[in-house]
Each structure stands twice: as structure tokens, then as C-alpha cells.
Design an enzyme around this catalytic site. Sequence first.
Site, PDB file in Angstrom:
ATOM      1  N   LYS A  20      47.617  34.072  48.540  1.00 40.31           N
ATOM      2  CA  LYS A  20      46.692  33.068  47.991  1.00 40.31           C
ATOM      3  C   LYS A  20      46.319  32.039  49.050  1.00 40.31           C
ATOM      4  O   LYS A  20      45.166  31.630  49.157  1.00 40.31           O
ATOM      5  CB  LYS A  20      47.363  32.383  46.785  1.00 40.31           C
ATOM      6  CG  LYS A  20      46.439  31.542  45.973  1.00 40.31           C
ATOM      7  CD  LYS A  20      47.065  31.158  44.647  1.00 40.31           C
ATOM      8  CE  LYS A  20      47.102  32.339  43.684  1.00 40.31           C
ATOM      9  NZ  LYS A  20      47.765  32.021  42.423  1.00 40.31           N
TER      10      LYS A  20
ATOM     11  N   ASP B 181      40.413  29.438  34.694  1.00 43.05           N
ATOM     12  CA  ASP B 181      39.659  30.376  35.529  1.00 43.05           C
ATOM     13  C   ASP B 181      38.302  30.700  34.924  1.00 43.05           C
ATOM     14  O   ASP B 181      37.363  31.024  35.625  1.00 43.05           O
ATOM     15  CB  ASP B 181      40.464  31.675  35.700  1.00 43.05           C
ATOM     16  CG  ASP B 181      41.663  31.463  36.613  1.00 43.05           C
ATOM     17  OD1 ASP B 181      41.527  30.683  37.572  1.00 43.05           O
ATOM     18  OD2 ASP B 181      42.734  32.048  36.353  1.00 43.05           O
TER      19      ASP B 181
ATOM     20  N   ASN C 117      45.028  25.223  28.644  1.00 44.90           N
ATOM     21  CA  ASN C 117      46.321  25.803  29.033  1.00 44.90           C
ATOM     22  C   ASN C 117      47.420  24.766  28.840  1.00 44.90           C
ATOM     23  O   ASN C 117      47.141  23.630  28.467  1.00 44.90           O
ATOM     24  CB  ASN C 117      46.262  26.329  30.474  1.00 44.90           C
ATOM     25  CG  ASN C 117      45.964  25.222  31.461  1.00 44.90           C
ATOM     26  OD1 ASN C 117      46.742  24.288  31.615  1.00 44.90           O
ATOM     27  ND2 ASN C 117      44.807  25.308  32.114  1.00 44.90           N
TER      28      ASN C 117
HETATM   29  O1  C5P Z   1      44.140  31.107  41.825  1.00 44.18           O
HETATM   30  P1  C5P Z   1      45.082  30.168  41.185  1.00 44.18           P
HETATM   31  O2  C5P Z   1      44.551  29.531  39.938  1.00 44.18           O
HETATM   32  O3  C5P Z   1      46.477  30.698  40.973  1.00 44.18           O
HETATM   33  O4  C5P Z   1      45.252  29.014  42.288  1.00 44.18           O
HETATM   34  C1  C5P Z   1      45.989  27.886  42.032  1.00 44.18           C
HETATM   35  C2  C5P Z   1      45.545  26.778  42.941  1.00 44.18           C
HETATM   36  O5  C5P Z   1      44.127  26.719  43.017  1.00 44.18           O
HETATM   37  C3  C5P Z   1      45.944  25.422  42.395  1.00 44.18           C
HETATM   38  O6  C5P Z   1      46.138  24.564  43.492  1.00 44.18           O
HETATM   39  C4  C5P Z   1      44.746  25.017  41.568  1.00 44.18           C
HETATM   40  O7  C5P Z   1      44.660  23.622  41.439  1.00 44.18           O
HETATM   41  C5  C5P Z   1      43.599  25.580  42.389  1.00 44.18           C
HETATM   42  N1  C5P Z   1      42.446  26.004  41.599  1.00 44.18           N
HETATM   43  C6  C5P Z   1      41.270  25.304  41.692  1.00 44.18           C
HETATM   44  N2  C5P Z   1      40.166  25.722  41.016  1.00 44.18           N
HETATM   45  C7  C5P Z   1      40.221  26.831  40.245  1.00 44.18           C
HETATM   46  C8  C5P Z   1      41.408  27.553  40.121  1.00 44.18           C
HETATM   47  C9  C5P Z   1      42.513  27.099  40.814  1.00 44.18           C
HETATM   48  O8  C5P Z   1      41.235  24.301  42.400  1.00 44.18           O
HETATM   49  N3  C5P Z   1      39.132  27.205  39.574  1.00 44.18           N
END
Ligand code: C5P
Length: 398
Positions: A338, A276, A208
Site C-alpha cells: 500500500k 471507498d 463504518n
Molecule cells: O486503501 P486503504 O483504505 O486501506 O488505505 C488506508 C489509508 O488511505 C488511510 O491512511 C486512509 O486515511 C487513506 N485513504 C484516503 N482516502 C480514501 C481511502 C483511504 O485518504 N478514499
Amino acid sequence: MLNGKRILLIIGGGIAAYKSLELIRLIRKAGGALTPVLTRAATEFVTPLSASALAGDKVYTDLFDLTDEAEMGHIELSRSADLVVVAPATADLMAKMAGGQADDLASTLLMATDTPVLIAPAMNVRMWEHPATKRNLALLEGDGIGRVGPDEGDMACGEFGPGRLAEPQAIFDAIMARLGDGPLSGKHIVVTSGPTHEPIDPVRYIANRSSGAQGTALAAALVRLGADVTFVTGPADVAPPQGVRVVAVETADQMLAAVQGALPADAAVFAAAVADWKVLGASGSKIKKDGSGAPPALALGENPDILANVSQMETGRPALVVGFAAETDDVIAHATAKRARKGCDWIVANDVSPETGIMGGDENAVTVIDAQGAETWPRASKVDVARRLAGKIAEALA
Ligand code: C5P
């Protein structure tokens, strides 16, 4: 300030040794006390007299100086400091440290000490990139030895690349982070930063656009307040800040393992843009076109959510867990949900719609959501946002 703190400064024999004199000056100016130790080779580059005059203390150069042993034995000398700093740490000194050799005063002190050690490597770029130095560095990092630098740039030998001694100010900042009396001194904080790369095959990956700028700025701001920072970073565009313990990873799985390995911590801040999804069964060899015109089928699987994992730890959870939320619409509502879903204490939410220019840009506009509600901060540089967030973290941990 470094009032009352004592540093044992081991000066290795390299052309950069002259910069250690400036480091001595900075430490003295901040009220720190110093005992310089010069290797035999270092005395070819700086004189013991100049190191002693600037340090205002006796300089040690040789293990078998019996008068010195009578005054202060090498064991006592190695333990009388709050921090041992090796600058410049030559390839030879690093090899001795990694191999546990003790054949002169400097290497004997490094073997005998029970004090934290910080090294500032400096050597020719080829020596820095040599597999032997890489092996030694990995061993030293595994032993918990801190590191600052090296920098990249023109070298005295006429070559260009990584291997220059970090600037004295950067080494001094790293010392301050460990010994200074900032509001976060004595606190260990884990910061994740940058993107992750999820391999498809040995040459291709899913990634990304995260630059790592906000996580890097935050880690630097935490160090400036005295925190001991473990910086777990994916392949970012910006270089890691000085004065942190860097753990470089590629994938989300590696990032989770690195974070777990870095705990316990007083706080954990998850600024990384973790992918993700990962490719299940990534190919061990480069995927070739098979001539049929059909693209390969990639099966994706979910990556572990590092933030949720740490937030929901039953034992050993950091007292403060902070997540980020990059959203493009309904920022506050999504980020509030979240925070509840992941179980973290704060969410730092920002709007990353392309027209904001935030993703990959120099500025950020954030809303910090905690148990009390949402607080929107004015748009500012990522460095200023980091400074304010570090201040809020210091208040929370006080
Ligand atoms: O769910 P989302 O990706 O939007 O969440 C963002 C937050 O979760 C950020 O703090 C990111 O560093 C963390 N995150 C994580 N592990 C993942 C996905 C997101 O620690 N697999």
C-alpha cells in the site's frame, strides 16, 4: 515555555470572565507577558485591578482614555503582541468581530491587529446554537481565526449544553501550540480522522465503525509538541482535541476538498477511515418502499483516494505524508504494498481483526513502515501510540 512571548488578552463580559484570571496566572507561570483588555461589560464581572495585579501590567478598558492613547495608541497596542486571545468571547464580541465593528477598545484592537487571533467562546447554549452565532463563527473561521471550545456541561444560567468556556488549561494549551517552543512549533500539520458518511438519501448513509480515537489522539499529541494542526474530521464518536483548527466534513469528497484547502502543510497524516465507495446519484428526498417488495438499486462509485492524491502531488506536496492501513491478514505485506501504491512516506499498519479489539477500542498495536523497512511497536494505548508517532514525526521534520 512562553519566554519573551506577549499575549494581548481581551476579556469579554460574561460570567466565565473570572476564569480568565486563572488563564493569566498560567501564562505568567510559563514566562509569557500579558496585556489584559477588559470590555466595559467585563468590568462588571472581574475588576481591572485583579487582572492588572495578576498580569503584572497595565490593564486597558476604554478606547477614549486619552492618557492611554498618549502612552500607547490602540494600533500599536494591537500589534505589540505575538497572539491576541479573546476569552471569554461572548456572542456580542463574536458578532462585532464578524461584522467588522469597532466601537470600543476591544473591537477596535481586533479590527486593527495583524496578529493571529484565538477565541474561546462562552455563552448560553441557545445563544451558541443561534443561527446568527453559527453564521458569525463560520465567517470568523473563514478569516482564519483560531478557536478553543466551548465545552459542553452545566451552565451558570442553569441550562446544559455547549457554551461553557473551555477550561483555562485547555486555552493555555492552545496558546502553547501557537507560541510555545516545542519541536514542532512553526510546523503546520494536516490530520484527517474519523469515518466518512456517504449519503443514500437525506436520512440514510453508508458509514463504518471508526471512532476517530486514534486520529484525535494523534492531533492532540502533535499540538502538545507545538504543531499548528488542521484537523479534518468526519462524523466521529470522540470530540475533536483542543487547540486544533477543526474542519468538520461528512463525505470523502468534502474531506478531499478540505484537505486541499488546508494545504500547504509540512506534514499530512491520514488517519481517517474514508469510505471507498459513495452512492452515485444520492436521492434528494427520502426513498420510499414502492410496494413491489423490490429494494431500490444503489449504484456505487469510487471515492477519491485522498492519501494517494496528496502523496502524488507534483507541486506543494507536504514533506512528510503518512497513511494508515487497517488490515485483517498479512498486515505487513499488504501495508508495504500500500505504501508503494499510494506513494506516501510512511504507513502505520494495524491488525483490525475483531479479536484484537483495536477498531473502536482504546489500544492499538502498530507497525510503522517507511523506506527503511518495518518497525513493530508494542501494543499500547492509542494515546501512547500517538505520542510516539508524534515524536517520530517531529524527528523527521527537524
Ligand atoms: O486503501 P486503504 O483504505 O486501506 O488505505 C488506508 C489509508 O488511505 C488511510 O491512511 C486512509 O486515511 C487513506 N485513504 C484516503 N482516502 C480514501 C481511502 C483511504 O485518504 N478514499
